[in-house]
Design a protein around this motif. Structure first.
Motif, PDB file in Angstrom:
ATOM      1  N   SER B 241       0.819  -1.022  -0.033  1.00 46.97           N
ATOM      2  CA  SER B 241       0.142   0.164   0.125  1.00 46.97           C
ATOM      3  C   SER B 241       0.839   1.135   0.074  1.00 46.97           C
ATOM      4  O   SER B 241       0.476   2.191   0.185  1.00 46.97           O
ATOM      5  N   LYS B 242       2.078   1.376  -0.722  1.00 44.09           N
ATOM      6  CA  LYS B 242       3.142   2.253  -0.488  1.00 44.09           C
ATOM      7  C   LYS B 242       2.601   3.318  -1.309  1.00 44.09           C
ATOM      8  O   LYS B 242       2.821   4.521  -1.136  1.00 44.09           O
ATOM      9  N   ASP B 243       1.449   3.007  -2.637  1.00 38.78           N
ATOM     10  CA  ASP B 243       1.182   4.027  -3.343  1.00 38.78           C
ATOM     11  C   ASP B 243      -0.105   4.673  -2.583  1.00 38.78           C
ATOM     12  O   ASP B 243      -0.702   5.463  -3.337  1.00 38.78           O
ATOM     13  N   GLY B 244      -0.350   4.771  -1.281  1.00 38.25           N
ATOM     14  CA  GLY B 244      -1.513   5.184  -0.752  1.00 38.25           C
ATOM     15  C   GLY B 244      -2.674   4.397  -0.681  1.00 38.25           C
ATOM     16  O   GLY B 244      -3.925   4.564  -0.065  1.00 38.25           O
ATOM     17  N   ASN B 245      -2.584   2.986  -1.327  1.00 42.34           N
ATOM     18  CA  ASN B 245      -3.729   2.253  -1.325  1.00 42.34           C
ATOM     19  C   ASN B 245      -3.445   0.925  -1.794  1.00 42.34           C
ATOM     20  O   ASN B 245      -2.510   0.709  -2.491  1.00 42.34           O
ATOM     21  N   SER B 246      -4.070  -0.328  -1.238  1.00 43.41           N
ATOM     22  CA  SER B 246      -3.550  -1.402  -1.320  1.00 43.41           C
ATOM     23  C   SER B 246      -3.432  -2.054  -2.802  1.00 43.41           C
ATOM     24  O   SER B 246      -4.675  -2.121  -3.276  1.00 43.41           O
ATOM     25  N   GLU B 247      -2.553  -2.166  -3.179  1.00 42.43           N
ATOM     26  CA  GLU B 247      -2.522  -2.745  -4.730  1.00 42.43           C
ATOM     27  C   GLU B 247      -1.740  -4.059  -4.674  1.00 42.43           C
ATOM     28  O   GLU B 247      -0.724  -4.448  -3.853  1.00 42.43           O
ATOM     29  N   LEU B 248      -1.907  -4.860  -5.655  1.00 45.19           N
ATOM     30  CA  LEU B 248      -1.161  -6.278  -5.986  1.00 45.19           C
ATOM     31  C   LEU B 248       0.149  -6.063  -6.747  1.00 45.19           C
ATOM     32  O   LEU B 248       0.074  -5.265  -7.827  1.00 45.19           O
ATOM     33  N   TYR B 249       1.171  -6.592  -6.181  1.00 43.66           N
ATOM     34  CA  TYR B 249       2.379  -6.421  -7.092  1.00 43.66           C
ATOM     35  C   TYR B 249       3.008  -7.904  -7.165  1.00 43.66           C
ATOM     36  O   TYR B 249       2.626  -8.574  -6.430  1.00 43.66           O
ATOM     37  N   LEU B 250       3.840  -7.989  -8.208  1.00 38.20           N
ATOM     38  CA  LEU B 250       4.629  -9.354  -8.178  1.00 38.20           C
ATOM     39  C   LEU B 250       6.209  -8.891  -7.936  1.00 38.20           C
ATOM     40  O   LEU B 250       6.823  -7.786  -8.370  1.00 38.20           O
ATOM     41  N   ILE B 251       6.699  -9.613  -6.942  1.00 35.74           N
ATOM     42  CA  ILE B 251       8.060  -9.297  -6.425  1.00 35.74           C
ATOM     43  C   ILE B 251       8.840 -10.552  -6.640  1.00 35.74           C
ATOM     44  O   ILE B 251       8.243 -11.640  -6.817  1.00 35.74           O
ATOM     45  N   GLY B 252      10.174 -10.390  -6.515  1.00 35.07           N
ATOM     46  CA  GLY B 252      10.980 -11.462  -6.681  1.00 35.07           C
ATOM     47  C   GLY B 252      11.274 -12.214  -5.232  1.00 35.07           C
ATOM     48  O   GLY B 252      10.742 -11.441  -4.272  1.00 35.07           O
ATOM     49  N   THR B 253      11.586 -13.067  -4.993  1.00 34.00           N
ATOM     50  CA  THR B 253      12.056 -13.878  -3.555  1.00 34.00           C
ATOM     51  C   THR B 253      12.966 -12.975  -2.998  1.00 34.00           C
ATOM     52  O   THR B 253      13.166 -13.314  -1.875  1.00 34.00           O
ATOM     53  N   ASP B 254      13.813 -12.194  -3.567  1.00 35.99           N
ATOM     54  CA  ASP B 254      14.696 -11.153  -3.032  1.00 35.99           C
ATOM     55  C   ASP B 254      13.976 -10.149  -2.464  1.00 35.99           C
ATOM     56  O   ASP B 254      14.611  -9.110  -1.971  1.00 35.99           O
ATOM     57  N   GLY B 255      12.619  -9.575  -2.759  1.00 34.39           N
ATOM     58  CA  GLY B 255      12.098  -8.794  -2.648  1.00 34.39           C
ATOM     59  C   GLY B 255      11.873  -7.615  -3.484  1.00 34.39           C
ATOM     60  O   GLY B 255      10.973  -6.711  -3.290  1.00 34.39           O
ATOM     61  N   SER B 256      12.629  -7.895  -4.538  1.00 34.28           N
ATOM     62  CA  SER B 256      12.816  -6.710  -5.781  1.00 34.28           C
ATOM     63  C   SER B 256      11.405  -6.686  -6.627  1.00 34.28           C
ATOM     64  O   SER B 256      10.808  -7.614  -6.650  1.00 34.28           O
ATOM     65  N   ILE B 257      10.834  -5.425  -6.920  1.00 35.81           N
ATOM     66  CA  ILE B 257       9.572  -5.574  -7.671  1.00 35.81           C
ATOM     67  C   ILE B 257       9.753  -5.552  -8.953  1.00 35.81           C
ATOM     68  O   ILE B 257      10.410  -5.113  -9.558  1.00 35.81           O
ATOM     69  N   ARG B 258       8.985  -6.657  -9.404  1.00 34.75           N
ATOM     70  CA  ARG B 258       8.816  -6.904 -10.790  1.00 34.75           C
ATOM     71  C   ARG B 258       7.824  -6.233 -11.744  1.00 34.75           C
ATOM     72  O   ARG B 258       7.959  -6.099 -12.489  1.00 34.75           O
TER      73      ARG B 258
END
Lengths: 163, 409
Positions: B241-258
């Motif tokens: 929710s870093k953008d101010g609202n809960s959104e779905l993201y895909l991240i790597g297992t190292d935590g990087s945003i894909r």
């Protein structure tokens, strides 16, 4: 019914069966199940360092809603006045929900509630830099019971002064 | 092979005999525990009805590790179609189990295994054989030797635990003394992700079970919740929710945003992958109340899955791909339903008192684990996919919830 023996299989006089389907020896890797319980150094939980303050009262919400009621706006106005009178106070707004609903959805809803309170305080002139939010969803009920009397108390936003 | 999706009609009469000592030392407690594990697994499978052991005759007491040593006539007389026989030998703490499954009608060995390990591996050996029995009779191994992770507040804090499928051997995996939520198993290794408030914010952690090593892989401001592994095990869907609202993201297992998957003012949470990894089911209140939607892996072609009800949440996609289980609140109470990915053929799975939530499929898609408070405190239960045979598995003490079922262990 006993099947007529197909040619070639041993039936004469019940001689020992030529071959069983081979059962492999499953040398089990099972015994490597040594699960180590990592003793992670205990860190201060989320409770320390935040204090409820008489001048900062909690506000309540309807089920599955984050809109501010008249009552909530009046309370927020008092909270804003308190913060203006106490310049150094930093406040953390906690969003909470009642236990119904899925935890993940409630965490997101709790954040919505904390954000609604924050935005309203900012609109009353409280600098956003003095405010932060966190959502606990349904994890920290004020009233642990079940039923509307408990749930209505748990659908709330709390205002904690940060040390 | 037998399709046991509707086990009621086609149960197989099974004679489950107590394992006998292979050499001299008879250890009745070992025989009893093997029998207890196998009886529990066979009952849960829904595949069998157990022939009453009181009716067993002489052959039940005779070693029968090859088919020629088995008096099949005796078992046919008792109406058994399948027969399990076995033996054990214990030297020090070294345990050897011989296990056999016989087809009584055709008088032949269906499958057999010798297990070698330590005496405290006994339950795991028995569960492994139960998996093999299902493999032999249905073409697909059972999930009895896998693990279930869950959250319990037994210590006063919500911590992450691991237990066997029948609730035995519960082990605490975290010591965060805060709130730990939403565990999910990696499809590959013995690794879990979960959300924890230890860092005074809901952050995502990854933990290797054997080494115990733990890493915080996403601590962006706001929510880092309901992480779920992609079937490849290389990526994780996560609500941020870093953008101010809960959104779905895909991240790597190292935590990087894909990739960002949703861009909507609404709440978007609870994303779960289809087994092929080409679609995502998730919960959104973009149409007012929380409902379940499906989108493709790039976040496009969003369609609504659930039409009925006003509050549908916590979807989980069957490893078989053909059904999605979710929890719906109706009249103030949560029950489980399953539905086809095209939104058709909705079926109710749970009934009776209590809120049933957080359903998760077993790795073979035949069972569903979930939490229920029907007995007061929340506990973990398992039910068959068609809703038959619900039973509690989690140990007493505290509220247990958020089950997550491992893949093959």
């Amino acid at each position: 019914c006993a099947k007529k023996p197909a040619p070639g299989t041993e039936m004469a006089g019940e001689a020992p069966v030529v071959s069983e389907s081979p059962y492999q020896q499953e040398v089990t890797g099972i015994s490597e199940q040594a699960v180590s319980e990592a003793a992670v150094a205990g860190q201060p939980g989320y409770l320390q360092g935040e204090v409820a303050v008489p001048g900062l009262d909690r506000i309540f919400f309807e089920f599955d809603q984050f809109t501010l009621s008249e009552q909530a706006r009046a309370t927020l106005a008092q909270n804003a006045a308190y913060m203006k009178a106490n310049e150094r106070v930093q406040v953390r707004i906690e969003g909470h929900c009642d236990e119904r609903g899925s935890d993940e959805y409630n965490i997101a809803l709790g954040e919505r509630r904390a954000l609604a309170a924050l935005n309203y305080l900012v609109s009353l002139g409280v600098p956003a830099s003095r405010l932060s939010i966190i959502s606990y969803g349904e994890e920290l009920p004020l009233e642990p019971g079940h039923g509307e009397s408990a749930w209505s108390k748990n659908r709330r936003a709390e205002f904690k002064a940060l040390r | 092979q037998i399709e046991i999706r509707a086990p009621g009609q086609q149960t197989i009469p099974l004679a489950l005999t107590e394992f006998l000592p292979l050499d001299q030392g008879a250890r009745p407690e070992i025989a009893r525990e093997i029998n207890e594990v196998l009886a529990w697994d066979m009952d849960l499978s829904g595949l069998f009805n157990l022939v009453d052991p009181a009716a067993f005759l002489g052959d039940a007491k005779r070693l029968g590790l090859i088919s020629i040593d088995v008096d099949f006539g005796e078992w046919r007389m008792l109406g058994a179609q399948s027969l399990i026989k076995g033996a054990y030998s214990l030297r020090g703490d070294e345990l050897v189990l011989e296990a056999r499954l016989y087809d009584v009608v055709n008088r032949r060995l269906l499958t057999g295994r010798r297990y070698v390990g330590k005496v405290d591996d006994l339950r795991r050996m028995a569960h492994a054989f139960a998996d093999l029995v299902l493999q032999s009779l249905t073409g697909e191994a059972g999930p009895f030797n896998t693990r279930i992770a869950y959250i319990s507040n037994k210590t006063g804090f919500k911590e992450l635990y691991l237990m066997e499928v029948d609730g035995h051997d519960p082990i605490r995996l975290t010591d965060h003394r805060a709130i730990v939520l939403n565990p999910d198993f990696s499809p590959q290794g013995k690794e879990l992700i979960f959300t924890s408030y230890r860092g005074r914010n809901p952050d995502l952690y990854r933990k290797e079970i054997y080494s115990g090593s733990e890493a915080r892989i996403s601590n962006r401001p706001g929510l880092n919740v309901s992480g779920r592994y992609h079937p490849s095990g290389q990526e994780i869907s996560l609500t941020l929710s870093k953008d101010g609202n809960s959104e779905l993201y895909l991240i790597g297992t190292d935590g990087s945003i894909r990739r960002r998957l949703t861009d909507q003012w609404a709440i978007d949470v609870d994303a779960v992958w289809s087994p092929k990894g080409d679609q995502v089911a998730f919960v959104s209140d973009r149409q007012g109340n929380p409902h379940i939607f499906i989108m493709d892996a790039a976040g496009g072609s969003v369609r609504r899955l659930t039409s009925a009800g006003k509050y549908n949440s916590t979807p989980d996609w069957s490893p078989k791909g053909d059904r999605i289980v979710f929890s719906r609140m109706e009249g103030g109470r949560f029950d489980l339903y399953t539905i086809r990915p095209d939104g058709s053929d909705e079926r109710r799975v749970t009934f009776g008192p209590g809120n049933k939530e957080h359903p998760r499929w077993s790795p073979d898609g035949r069972f569903i684990a979930y939490s229920s408070d029907e007995a007061g405190k929340k506990a973990i239960y398992i039910v068959r996919a068609d809703g038959s045979g619900p039973r509690r598995i989690s140990p007493a003490g505290g509220d247990c919830q958020h089950p997550a079922w491992s893949s093959q262990w």
